[in-house]
Design an enzyme around this catalytic site. Structure first.
Site, short mmCIF file in Angstrom:
data_model
loop_
_atom_site.label_atom_id
_atom_site.label_comp_id
_atom_site.label_asym_id
_atom_site.label_seq_id
_atom_site.Cartn_x
_atom_site.Cartn_y
_atom_site.Cartn_z
CG ASP A 91 -5.21 2.86 0.74
OD1 ASP A 91 -6.16 2.07 0.65
OD2 ASP A 91 -4.12 2.58 1.26
CG HIS A 106 -4.04 -1.39 -1.50
ND1 HIS A 106 -5.19 -2.07 -1.82
CD2 HIS A 106 -4.36 -0.55 -0.48
CE1 HIS A 106 -6.17 -1.65 -1.04
NE2 HIS A 106 -5.70 -0.73 -0.21
CG ASP A 121 -6.26 -2.32 3.32
OD1 ASP A 121 -5.15 -2.08 3.82
OD2 ASP A 121 -6.92 -1.51 2.65
CG MET A 158 -11.81 -2.16 5.11
SD MET A 158 -10.23 -1.83 4.30
CE MET A 158 -9.37 -0.86 5.54
CB SER A 174 -0.91 0.00 1.23
OG SER A 174 -1.54 1.25 1.34
CG MET A 199 -8.18 7.75 2.10
SD MET A 199 -7.41 7.72 3.73
CE MET A 199 -6.52 6.14 3.65
CG HIS A 222 -9.36 0.65 -0.50
ND1 HIS A 222 -8.77 0.44 0.73
CD2 HIS A 222 -10.70 0.71 -0.26
CE1 HIS A 222 -9.70 0.38 1.67
NE2 HIS A 222 -10.88 0.56 1.10
CG MET A 270 -11.30 3.97 1.90
SD MET A 270 -9.76 3.84 2.81
CE MET A 270 -8.61 3.77 1.44
C1 DX5 Z 1 -6.25 2.18 5.49
C2 DX5 Z 1 -5.84 1.76 4.12
C3 DX5 Z 1 -4.74 0.79 4.07
C4 DX5 Z 1 -3.44 1.22 4.70
C5 DX5 Z 1 -2.92 0.05 5.47
O1 DX5 Z 1 -7.46 2.85 5.40
O2 DX5 Z 1 -6.93 1.19 3.42
O3 DX5 Z 1 -4.50 0.32 2.75
O4 DX5 Z 1 -2.45 1.63 3.80
O5 DX5 Z 1 -1.80 0.44 6.17
P1 DX5 Z 1 -1.07 -0.52 7.20
O6 DX5 Z 1 -0.63 -1.73 6.43
O7 DX5 Z 1 0.05 0.32 7.69
O8 DX5 Z 1 -2.08 -0.86 8.27
ZN ZN Z 2 -6.59 0.23 1.46
#
Ligand code: DX5
Ligand code: ZN
Length: 217
Positions: free
Chosen positions: A34, A32, A177, A139, A7, A36, A65, A67
């Site tokens: 993310d 991956h 994740d 999650m 990620s 947001m 992903h 969010m």
């Molecule tokens: C959190 C993200 C994850 C995040 C995980 O909302 O969806 O993808 O990067 O990070 P770690 O592996 O550090 O928990």
């Molecule tokens: Zn994620």
């Protein structure tokens, strides 16, 4: 099946190209990414233009992903920017029929489709679309931030999704994740996970060594 999806939320952006090169040369086959929006989760990350940069730097599968509150509006823009897979949150939809319509739109764009939810959301609200998706993301932290601790309750959810796919002959991959490290990855794999997302575990240390460790579990 074992897929490692680093990620890039936790990547050190002062050494972006070296880090991506290390991921490219490793056993990881996905990246991956993310997204947001500061509304669906209390944090902001990257838009589609940065994804274009990753698409130029890497041939790995770009696992996006979302969010964000409005995946219907923005998913096509991320697909245009190079996403190979789109994972959306069930909470963004009022009904199963809206989710089905969106899944069809994504498939028409030839991307892999994933569904997920926040840890507290009842999976009954999206059980009826499990036969239509390519990936189910569990999650194991509250979405929004890297570096949180793995929630053990995710293991039961993984087992449930694994039993459901065996029972109904569904084809989705199960991804986990949040809070993944050498120990929690082992538990998740034993529970039925195929795709490991890991951010801080990989990027706050020796990138290729950590990926190799997850690969060898
Ligand atoms: C959190 C993200 C994850 C995040 C995980 O909302 O969806 O993808 O990067 O990070 P770690 O592996 O550090 O928990
Ligand atoms: Zn994620």
């Amino acid at each position: 099946m074992r897929i490692i999806a680093p990620s890039v939320l936790s990547l050190d952006y002062s050494r972006l190209s070296e880090s991506v090169q290390e991921v490219n040369d490793s056993k990881a086959t996905w990246i991956h990414y993310d997204v947001m929006d500061g509304h669906f989760v209390p944090n902001l990350t990257f838009g589609p233009d940065i994804l274009k940069g990753f698409s130029k730097m890497s041939n790995l599968f770009l696992d996006v992903h979302l969010m964000i509150e409005d995946p219907v509006k923005y998913a096509p823009i991320f697909i245009e920017a190079g996403a190979d897979g789109i994972t959306f949150h069930s909470e963004c939809f009022d009904s199963v029929s809206q989710m089905i319509e969106f899944i069809d739109v994504l498939h028409a764009h030839n991307v892999s489709v994933g569904i997920t939810s926040k840890p507290e959301t009842d999976i009954e609200t999206y059980k009826d679309v499990l036969g239509l998706v390519d990936l189910v993301l569990v999650m194991s932290v509250e979405p929004g931030f890297g570096g949180q601790s793995f929630q053990e309750s995710a293991l039961d959810k993984i087992r449930t999704f694994d039993s459901l796919r065996k029972e109904h002959g569904y084809n989705y991959l199960i991804q986990v994740d949040g809070g993944i490290n050498g120990e929690t990855a082992k538990d998740a794999i034993n529970a039925g996970v195929d795709v490991l997302v890991a951010g801080s575990y990989i990027f706050k240390d020796d990138i290729s060594e950590k990926i190799e460790q997850l690969w060898n579990i």
